[in-house]
Design a protein around this motif. Structure first.
Motif, PDB file in Angstrom:
ATOM      1  N   THR A 193      -9.516   8.671  -8.791  1.00 23.45           N
ATOM      2  CA  THR A 193      -8.031   8.130  -8.707  1.00 23.45           C
ATOM      3  C   THR A 193      -7.826   6.344  -9.452  1.00 23.45           C
ATOM      4  OG1 THR A 193      -8.313   7.073  -6.593  1.00 23.45           O
ATOM      5  CG2 THR A 193      -7.057   9.224  -6.486  1.00 23.45           C
ATOM      6  N   ASN A 211      -6.688   3.513  -7.318  1.00 23.45           N
ATOM      7  CA  ASN A 211      -5.540   3.749  -7.261  1.00 23.45           C
ATOM      8  C   ASN A 211      -4.773   3.738  -8.108  1.00 23.45           C
ATOM      9  OD1 ASN A 211      -6.711   4.573  -4.567  1.00 23.45           O
ATOM     10  ND2 ASN A 211      -5.906   2.659  -4.099  1.00 23.45           N
ATOM     11  N   GLN A 215      -3.544  10.958  -6.506  1.00 25.61           N
ATOM     12  CA  GLN A 215      -4.259  12.238  -6.975  1.00 25.61           C
ATOM     13  C   GLN A 215      -5.089  11.839  -8.042  1.00 25.61           C
ATOM     14  OE1 GLN A 215      -2.662  15.617  -5.327  1.00 25.61           O
ATOM     15  NE2 GLN A 215      -0.891  14.334  -4.465  1.00 25.61           N
TER      16      GLN A 215
ATOM     17  N   GLU B 515      -0.378   4.765  -1.953  1.00 27.91           N
ATOM     18  CA  GLU B 515      -1.732   4.526  -2.573  1.00 27.91           C
ATOM     19  C   GLU B 515      -2.170   3.102  -3.189  1.00 27.91           C
ATOM     20  OE1 GLU B 515       0.354   6.015  -6.212  1.00 27.91           O
ATOM     21  OE2 GLU B 515       0.579   6.435  -3.887  1.00 27.91           O
TER      22      GLU B 515
END
Lengths: 375, 785
Positions: A193, A211, A215, B515
């Protein structure tokens, strides 16, 4: 088929190279010529017998030179290797053979050199130095970045420097791009990622976008006109635009696809045009005016217009305002996942997309938009 | 009447038959002839032609009558006439005689009386002469007496005048002494003033006389001294307001210049009020412009503060204004202006202080206390305003309104904190490790607790806020509190803002990029919030809005309010967003598992499958868990109709679809594209599947979304690998297993089946040695697993 590249060194004819993927038959490289005036596609086939092609890239300096990453299968073991090839002379500039001939006399590629990766692992992709003389390439192998010098007219590849990504677990590069800015000293890579930037002189990491996507990051591209801008796409169905000077937040995020985005490409000359391909079988052409190098809400200079052209000017005004960031078109010709999209190197208004089932579709930017951008 | 009678007789012929015109006149009849005889009316004589023949008429001529009778009448009649006449004459004679007899006595007595009167009058004349003579004598003697007394009277009057003058003079002379006595410290200066005021005019009048001059000067000096002392006293700080007023009043009577006095009065009063303000200020912590330092809680509560402020400061100000009015009203050169300016500056300062004190009310405290404090403040202020219309009415009202708004905003924050706290509790409850034997509180319970506690809190807050508009609160009748406050502050600022914020917060869980470092919200929380938002959309919002509108009736002409449907739409949007996010998160979790399992396995060198891979069982388990989780909160939803033996049928399609030669030996090398063509044609007839597409609010739709994401991932991952024969077979087994257990979750099992078909086809395509497993074996393995 997954591998697609424009013939980068070719600036006159519209030509794409497509690599096939087949485990049981000889793989081929198809040279696709598109005759813009007559709307005719010509195809020449080159045999690529060493294995199925996962990645292909053409030399920016020499029309006849290209590099492939291919799978070599040997008893219960699959190894991805990379090699530099030269195509036969007569095909270099797209000799127009009649299509029915092509199947009979399939020609073979001439191997120039292997990029020896026995110690480094599977090759994920090969990048040519953009703007360069076709002497430097970088390949990504598992967790290594390898910089090669091609010597003796590409007959020999010498590993000049390399860097390895260290960390927990099994790190693996998925893709990379070589920045055309900063005198071609930067590349960006993607693993899992994370997006990382590297300096090719010191082979050190210069920035890192942790990140970047929720994903896996699938692909990257640099804005050809704005040196710090980078686009990335990934399994979270998003396309994100980054300013590499500030990596904490994306500049912009697009969420148009409904599945993984495999490919993102900036138009080479008009960087507001963004092309994305996804495994939802769609290709989306977006217009990102707000972060392009072209002035936002492009206006016509008053001095250049005489009075009788006032009306004309108004029309232009009207045209220029609706140009916000927007999706220009969604192409749904593909029936299966689209794994590669590429702009033509010769015609900035033309692009090709390739899907899993081997269908290659060539499309044009809508004419109205083209004129709008040009005028 | 006489006339009528006359006419009647005129036409009649004989007096005996004189016509009687009415019974009422009957009584006159006997007098009639007499009357006519004695007093014939002139009118009759004038109009009636004299008839000499009328025996009763005044012009009766016996000759004419006789002649007439003799010539006209026959003998018999003549005789009868003669007899009648003789009779009549006799009757008349007797009548006359009777009358004479009757009245004779009266004549005689009348004559006697007249004679007697003549005699009496003569006598009286003499007496009257006597009286006149007497009267003359009396008047001369009285004149003599008064002449004799006049001199004495004049002298005594003179003496009385002198005495009065002397008394006045004496009082004048005494004035300085009295003044001195009364103006002595501690004595009664008021009387001195009265005395002085009385004497002053006289003194001024006679000031040209040296002695009076001296007196005047002396008293002047005394009064100046008094004025001096009064002024000194005026400057004394400890003076009570009442004394101050008296003092100024006296000074005014001493004709000191009013402007000066007014100024001094105000400055003195100002100093007093300032000290009161300072006392109030002393209670406040020092003004902290940065606002960072934590201020200690105020010593006294707000009601106490306002009480003291209003009783001390506002009361004194009222008193001051009243006395000022009474003192300086109508005096030239002293307008209301200075008082108003003076009061305005002071009230402004007071407002500032109060504002600062209100700012200290950080916590929620007791709203009723605050309302009462504000109410008291408002009442006192109104009293003040009646006296001083310009003393900042708007400022006061604005202060109250601001305080109310501030309080509402604080309630909003408190609500938000409360909601976040509830969410924290829920998260904790979700995250708490549960002993496997004991089931923790289920999601529906958590949802119910969360919803009811938030709603309860909101209601409580509304009840508190309603105190501001209670009937017995004076400022509730301000137009602001009637209209704007209800609509803008409460409905929009509190209720709508809270609901919006709630939606936004909930949506924030979905939108915040998990995330990017922040701890991701647990999926169950997402689900919970989605349900909460959906409930809000369905019922709660309209309920809250109705409640609010009831408690705070909006005015018809008020500002535009946010309609309920807009809020509902927001809530629905948030719910949709959350649920989508939930699907994505859960789907991603399952997909991640599948991806790792496919990527890490060596598909070329694998052995012949004996079992379903553990990861597939795990996937099925996870999806079942998700199914239970979603089922707690969402309805079942609609499934496409399916045949009874769906798994059988699905399998047959599964097996037949590859029969035409996807990975059968009939796969001809000459046509490598044929398979693609085939699958393409097949796809042309199947619907395109949107993997990450919005889901509906029901269990089946949610699970279908998750399954689609998972299977598509599996497909893409398999395409990236190269498989050996047993690898393919393993995929085949896994696919069948998934199909066996997943179809029941999906809305349309064809979706599952289609995706699994594609997985199988891709696996076959990626296989070096595509030899599929016998289907019976696959079934056996799956059923055993």
């Amino acid at each position: 088929a997954r591998a697609l590249t424009p013939q980068t060194a070719e600036t006159d004819a519209i030509r794409f190279l497509v690599g096939t993927q087949s485990l049981r038959y000889d793989n081929q490289i198809h040279i696709i010529d598109f005759d813009d005036e007559n709307n005719i596609i010509n195809k020449n086939v080159l045999l690529h017998q060493v294995g199925e092609i996962w990645h292909i890239s053409a030399s920016p300096a020499d029309k006849g030179v290209l590099a492939t990453c291919y799978n070599k299968t040997s008893d219960s073991k699959v190894m991805t290797c990379a090699a530099v090839w030269r195509m036969p002379k007569e095909l270099e500039s797209g000799s127009h053979e009649s299509p029915d001939d092509s199947s009979s006399n399939t020609q073979t590629l001439e191997l120039l050199c292997h990029l020896d990766n026995t110690t480094h692992g599977n090759m994920a992709c090969v990048m040519w130095e953009p703007m360069g003389d076709g002497k430097k390439i970088i390949s990504l192998a598992d967790n290594n970045i390898l910089l090669w010098d091609l010597q003796e007219s590409s007959a020999k590849a010498v590993l000049s420097s390399s860097a390895a990504l260290e960390g927990k677990g099994q790190l693996k590069f998925t893709s990379g791009r070589w920045s055309p800015h900063h005198n071609c000293t930067q590349i960006a890579t993607a693993n899992d990622t994370t997006v990382r930037g590297w300096d090719t002189r010191s082979m050190r990491q210069i920035y890192c976008i942790e990140n970047a996507h929720g994903q896996l990051v699938r692909d990257l591209d640099f804005n050809p006109n704005k040196q710090y801008y980078l686009a990335s796409c990934g399994d979270d169905c998003k396309v994100k635009f980054w300013d590499t000077r500030n990596v904490t937040e994306p500049v912009k995020t697009l969420e148009e696809h409904s599945h993984w985005v495999w490919n993102v490409r900036y138009n080479h000359s008009h960087d507001q045009l963004i092309l994305t391909g996804s495994s939802d079988s769609r290709v989306i052409l977006s217009n990102m005016v707000s972060i392009s190098s072209e002035p936002f809400g492009h206006m016509v200079d008053d001095d250049e217009l005489s009075d009788q052209e006032d009306q004309h000017q108004e029309e232009k005004y009207e045209l220029s305002w609706p140009l916000q960031d927007s999706v220009i078109a969604t192409y749904e010709e593909h029936e299966d996942s689209v794994y590669a999209v590429e702009w033509s190197s010769a015609d900035p208004w033309l692009f090709a997309s390739l899907s899993y089932d081997g269908r290659l579709v060539i499309n044009r930017v809508p004419r109205a938009l083209k004129y709008h951008i040009l005028l | 009447m006489a006339e009528v009678e006359a006419v009647g007789t005129g036409t009649g012929g004989s007096p005996g038959t004189g016509t009687a015109t009415g019974t009422g006149t009957g009584w006159r009849r006997p007098h009639g002839p007499l009357q006519r005889y004695y007093g014939p009316p002139a009118a009759e004589a004038a109009e009636a032609v004299p008839d000499p023949a009328d025996i009763n008429g005044p012009h009766f001529d016996p000759e004419v009558f006789l002649t007439k009778v003799r010539s006209e009448c026959p003998l018999g009649q003549l005789l009868a006439r003669e007899a009648a006449l003789g009779r009549e004459i006799r009757a008349l004679d007797s009548d006359m005689q009777t009358l004479l007899y009757e009245n004779y006595n009266k004549f005689i007595s009348a004559t006697d009386t007249i004679r007697k009167m003549k005699v009496d009058f003569r006598h009286m004349e003499a007496e009257m002469d006597d009286l006149a003579a007497n009267m003359a004598a009396i008047s001369t003697s009285s004149a003599r007496v008064s002449a004799a007394l006049q001199d004495r009277h004049r002298r005594s009057a003179q003496l009385a005048g002198v005495q009065a003058l002397l008394r006045k003079l004496q009082s004048l002379v005494e004035v300085p002494g009295r003044l001195r006595r009364w103006t002595a410290p501690g004595a009664d200066p008021v009387r001195a003033l009265h005395c002085y005021a009385r004497a002053r005019a006289v003194l001024r009048h006679y000031r040209h006389l040296p002695s009076f001059r001296a007196i005047e000067d002396e008293s002047h000096a005394i009064m100046a001294d008094l004025a001096q002392r009064l002024r000194a006293r005026l400057r004394d700080d400890t003076l009570e307001p009442k004394e101050l007023t008296e003092c100024v009043e006296m000074l005014l009577q001493l004709e000191e210049p009013p402007e000066e006095l007014c100024e001094e009065f105000l400055s003195h009063a100002g100093a007093r009020l300032e000290t009161e303000l300072a006392a109030l200020e002393a209670e406040l912590p020092p003004a902290d412009p940065s606002g960072t330092a934590a201020t200690p809680p105020p010593a006294s509560d707000i009601l106490d503060f306002v009480d003291r402020g209003s009783s001390a400061f506002v009361g004194n100000l009222c008193l001051l204004a009243a006395s000022y009015r009474s003192l300086f009203e109508g005096r030239p050169g002293v307008g209301d202006g200075c008082l108003e300016a003076f009061a305005a500056t002071l009230t402004t300062r007071y407002f500032e202080l109060l504002e600062r004190r209100l700012a200290l009310e950080r916590g929620l405290g007791d709203t009723s206390l605050l309302v009462r404090a504000l109410d008291r403040f408002h009442r006192r202020l109104r009293a003040l305003l009646e006296l001083l219309p310009a003393a900042g009415a708007e400022a006061g009202a604005a202060l109250v309104a601001r305080a109310a708004r501030e309080r509402v905003a604080r309630y909003l924050r408190a609500l938000q904190t409360f909601f976040l706290g509830c969410l924290g509790d829920v998260r904790q409850a979700l995250a708490a490790p549960r002993p496997p034997s004991k089931e923790g509180p289920g999601l529906p319970d958590l949802l119910a607790t969360l919803a009811s506690s938030v709603l309860g809190q909101l209601k409580a807050v509304l009840a508190y806020v309603q105190l501001f508009t209670a009937k017995d609160v004076a400022f509730a009748s301000l137009p602001y509190f009637k209209g704007e406050f209800c609509v803008e502050a409460v409905r929009e600022g509190l209720v709508v803002a809270f609901v919006r914020w709630l939606c936004r917060t909930a949506q924030g869980f979905a939108d915040s990029p998990a995330e990017r470092g922040a701890p991701a919200a647990p999926p169950a929380l997402l689900l919970l919030l989605a349900r909460l938002c959906l409930d809000y959309e369905a019922t709660t919002i309209s309920y809250i809005l109705t409640l609010t509108d009831e408690q705070f009736p909006p005015e018809d002409t008020g500002p535009v309010v946010t309609p309920g449907p807009a809020l509902c739409a927001e809530a629905r949007g948030a719910a949709q967003r959350l649920l989508d996010h939930y699907v994505q998160v859960q789907g991603a979790a399952v997909a991640q598992m599948l991806r790792k399992s496919v990527e890490t396995r060596d598909w070329l060198g694998t052995v012949e499958p004996r079992n379903v891979r553990a990861v597939m069982k795990r996937v099925v388990e996870d999806i079942t868990a998700i199914d239970v989780q979603v089922g707690q909160l969402f309805e079942e939803g609609v499934r496409r109709a399916q045949s009874s033996d769906s798994s059988r049928r699905a399998f047959s399609v599964y097996s037949s679809s590859r029969a035409p030669g996807r990975y059968a030996p009939s796969y001809t090398p000459s046509a490598p594209m044929d398979t693609h063509l085939l699958s393409n044609i097949q796809k042309l007839f199947s619907e395109r599947i949107d993997i990450f597409s919005p889901v509906e609010f029901n269990k089946v739709s949610v699970l279908t979304g998750i399954i689609k994401i998972s299977l598509k991932t599996l497909l893409e991952c398999v395409r990236l690998r190269t498989l050996g024969r047993f690898g393919l077979q393993q995929v085949q087994v896994d696919g069948y297993y998934l199909q066996l257990y997943l179809w029941r979750f999906a809305a349309d099992e064809r979706v599952v089946q289609g995706l699994l078909d594609e997985v199988a086809a891709s696996a076959a395509h990626r296989c070096l040695d595509p030899v599929p497993m016998e289907h019976s074996v696959v079934e056996l393995i799956c059923e055993r697993g």
